[in-house]
Write a protein that holds these residues in place. Structure first.
Motif, mmCIF file in Angstrom:
data_model
loop_
_atom_site.group_PDB
_atom_site.id
_atom_site.type_symbol
_atom_site.label_atom_id
_atom_site.label_comp_id
_atom_site.label_asym_id
_atom_site.label_seq_id
_atom_site.Cartn_x
_atom_site.Cartn_y
_atom_site.Cartn_z
ATOM 1 N N GLU A 46 -69.265 -59.318 51.435
ATOM 2 C CA GLU A 46 -69.022 -58.628 50.176
ATOM 3 C C GLU A 46 -67.711 -59.088 49.554
ATOM 4 O O GLU A 46 -66.745 -59.414 50.260
ATOM 5 C CB GLU A 46 -68.991 -57.108 50.388
ATOM 6 N N LEU A 47 -67.696 -59.080 48.218
ATOM 7 C CA LEU A 47 -66.504 -59.454 47.471
ATOM 8 C C LEU A 47 -65.491 -58.317 47.530
ATOM 9 O O LEU A 47 -65.828 -57.167 47.233
ATOM 10 C CB LEU A 47 -66.872 -59.763 46.025
ATOM 11 N N VAL A 48 -64.258 -58.656 47.882
ATOM 12 C CA VAL A 48 -63.195 -57.655 48.002
ATOM 13 C C VAL A 48 -62.282 -57.676 46.777
ATOM 14 O O VAL A 48 -61.986 -56.630 46.196
ATOM 15 C CB VAL A 48 -62.366 -57.902 49.277
ATOM 16 N N ALA A 49 -61.834 -58.882 46.391
ATOM 17 C CA ALA A 49 -60.883 -58.988 45.283
ATOM 18 C C ALA A 49 -60.929 -60.388 44.698
ATOM 19 O O ALA A 49 -61.233 -61.356 45.406
ATOM 20 C CB ALA A 49 -59.466 -58.666 45.754
ATOM 21 N N THR A 50 -60.622 -60.463 43.400
ATOM 22 C CA THR A 50 -60.591 -61.732 42.674
ATOM 23 C C THR A 50 -59.329 -61.807 41.835
ATOM 24 O O THR A 50 -58.921 -60.796 41.250
ATOM 25 C CB THR A 50 -61.812 -61.855 41.745
ATOM 26 N N ILE A 51 -58.738 -62.988 41.775
ATOM 27 C CA ILE A 51 -57.646 -63.235 40.841
ATOM 28 C C ILE A 51 -57.969 -64.526 40.104
ATOM 29 O O ILE A 51 -58.244 -65.565 40.724
ATOM 30 C CB ILE A 51 -56.270 -63.294 41.556
ATOM 31 N N THR A 52 -57.996 -64.471 38.777
ATOM 32 C CA THR A 52 -58.348 -65.634 37.981
ATOM 33 C C THR A 52 -57.149 -66.568 37.841
ATOM 34 O O THR A 52 -56.028 -66.238 38.223
ATOM 35 C CB THR A 52 -58.838 -65.216 36.590
ATOM 36 N N SER A 53 -57.412 -67.725 37.241
ATOM 37 C CA SER A 53 -56.322 -68.676 37.009
ATOM 38 C C SER A 53 -55.279 -68.083 36.062
ATOM 39 O O SER A 53 -54.093 -68.410 36.158
ATOM 40 C CB SER A 53 -56.866 -69.988 36.456
ATOM 41 N N GLY A 55 -54.490 -64.917 36.007
ATOM 42 C CA GLY A 55 -53.859 -63.767 36.643
ATOM 43 C C GLY A 55 -54.600 -62.453 36.508
ATOM 44 O O GLY A 55 -54.113 -61.413 36.971
ATOM 45 N N SER A 56 -55.781 -62.462 35.885
ATOM 46 C CA SER A 56 -56.569 -61.228 35.825
ATOM 47 C C SER A 56 -57.101 -60.901 37.216
ATOM 48 O O SER A 56 -57.479 -61.793 37.968
ATOM 49 C CB SER A 56 -57.733 -61.387 34.857
ATOM 50 N N ILE A 57 -57.150 -59.605 37.513
ATOM 51 C CA ILE A 57 -57.469 -59.145 38.867
ATOM 52 C C ILE A 57 -58.578 -58.104 38.823
ATOM 53 O O ILE A 57 -58.636 -57.269 37.912
ATOM 54 C CB ILE A 57 -56.204 -58.548 39.525
ATOM 55 N N SER A 58 -59.447 -58.151 39.815
ATOM 56 C CA SER A 58 -60.459 -57.116 39.982
ATOM 57 C C SER A 58 -60.639 -56.838 41.468
ATOM 58 O O SER A 58 -60.373 -57.698 42.307
ATOM 59 C CB SER A 58 -61.785 -57.529 39.349
ATOM 60 N N TYR A 59 -61.080 -55.604 41.762
ATOM 61 C CA TYR A 59 -61.245 -55.167 43.146
ATOM 62 C C TYR A 59 -62.582 -54.466 43.336
ATOM 63 O O TYR A 59 -63.116 -53.848 42.407
ATOM 64 C CB TYR A 59 -60.150 -54.164 43.532
ATOM 65 N N ARG A 66 -55.595 -49.549 47.398
ATOM 66 C CA ARG A 66 -55.092 -49.827 48.757
ATOM 67 C C ARG A 66 -54.770 -51.298 48.973
ATOM 68 O O ARG A 66 -53.847 -51.631 49.717
ATOM 69 C CB ARG A 66 -56.120 -49.382 49.811
ATOM 70 N N PHE A 67 -55.559 -52.174 48.360
ATOM 71 C CA PHE A 67 -55.375 -53.621 48.524
ATOM 72 C C PHE A 67 -54.782 -54.211 47.251
ATOM 73 O O PHE A 67 -55.029 -53.712 46.144
ATOM 74 C CB PHE A 67 -56.709 -54.295 48.797
ATOM 75 N N ALA A 68 -54.048 -55.318 47.422
ATOM 76 C CA ALA A 68 -53.487 -56.028 46.270
ATOM 77 C C ALA A 68 -53.608 -57.525 46.490
ATOM 78 O O ALA A 68 -53.131 -58.046 47.502
ATOM 79 C CB ALA A 68 -52.034 -55.636 46.059
ATOM 80 N N ILE A 69 -54.254 -58.202 45.545
ATOM 81 C CA ILE A 69 -54.373 -59.648 45.596
ATOM 82 C C ILE A 69 -53.288 -60.258 44.711
ATOM 83 O O ILE A 69 -52.937 -59.706 43.663
ATOM 84 C CB ILE A 69 -55.783 -60.105 45.147
ATOM 85 N N SER A 70 -52.757 -61.391 45.139
ATOM 86 C CA SER A 70 -51.750 -62.101 44.353
ATOM 87 C C SER A 70 -51.851 -63.588 44.665
ATOM 88 O O SER A 70 -52.528 -63.980 45.626
ATOM 89 C CB SER A 70 -50.347 -61.571 44.662
ATOM 90 N N ARG A 71 -51.197 -64.383 43.841
ATOM 91 C CA ARG A 71 -51.222 -65.831 44.073
ATOM 92 C C ARG A 71 -49.861 -66.419 43.783
ATOM 93 O O ARG A 71 -49.127 -65.925 42.925
ATOM 94 C CB ARG A 71 -52.299 -66.493 43.226
#
Length: 115
Positions: A46-53, A55-59, A66-71
């Protein structure tokens, strides 16, 4: 060639935190969206999190708040900060990148949350 190498998994008690990292190489990292997926035993990936080129983010709803994606484009690395972990977060976590119609996956890192 494209390589995605995850690190940072481990065993943690419920309520604890972990930070996963995915080091990427073989492509222009800053130009691609990056994702974290997970797969628990006997369940579909299953997909947990996405960050686009850009910087847009979805969970996924199950991890929002609870979770945070970053690059870090300078390091070609994507991170997943996981807080307030629950036993149901136990899974193998995979880094993912889609290029055209080709899916690239890392080898996965095991996260185990004990109750």
């Amino acid at each position: 060639q494209v390589q995605l190498v995850e690190s940072g998994g481990g065993l943690v008690q419920a309520g604890g935190s972990l930070r996963l990292a995915c080091a990427a190489s073989g492509f222009t990292f800053s130009s691609y969206a990056m994702d974290w997926y997970r797969q628990a035993p006997g369940k579909q990936r299953e997909l947990v999190a996405t960050i686009t080129s850009g910087g847009s983010i979805s969970y996924a709803d199950s991890v929002k708040g609870r979770f945070a994606i970053s690059r870090d484009n300078a390091k070609s690395t994507v991170y997943l900060q996981m807080n307030s972990l629950k036993p149901e977060d136990t899974a193998v976590y995979y880094c993912h990148m889609l290029s055209g119609y080709i899916n690239y996956w890392g080898q996965g890192t095991q996260v185990t949350v004990s109750s």
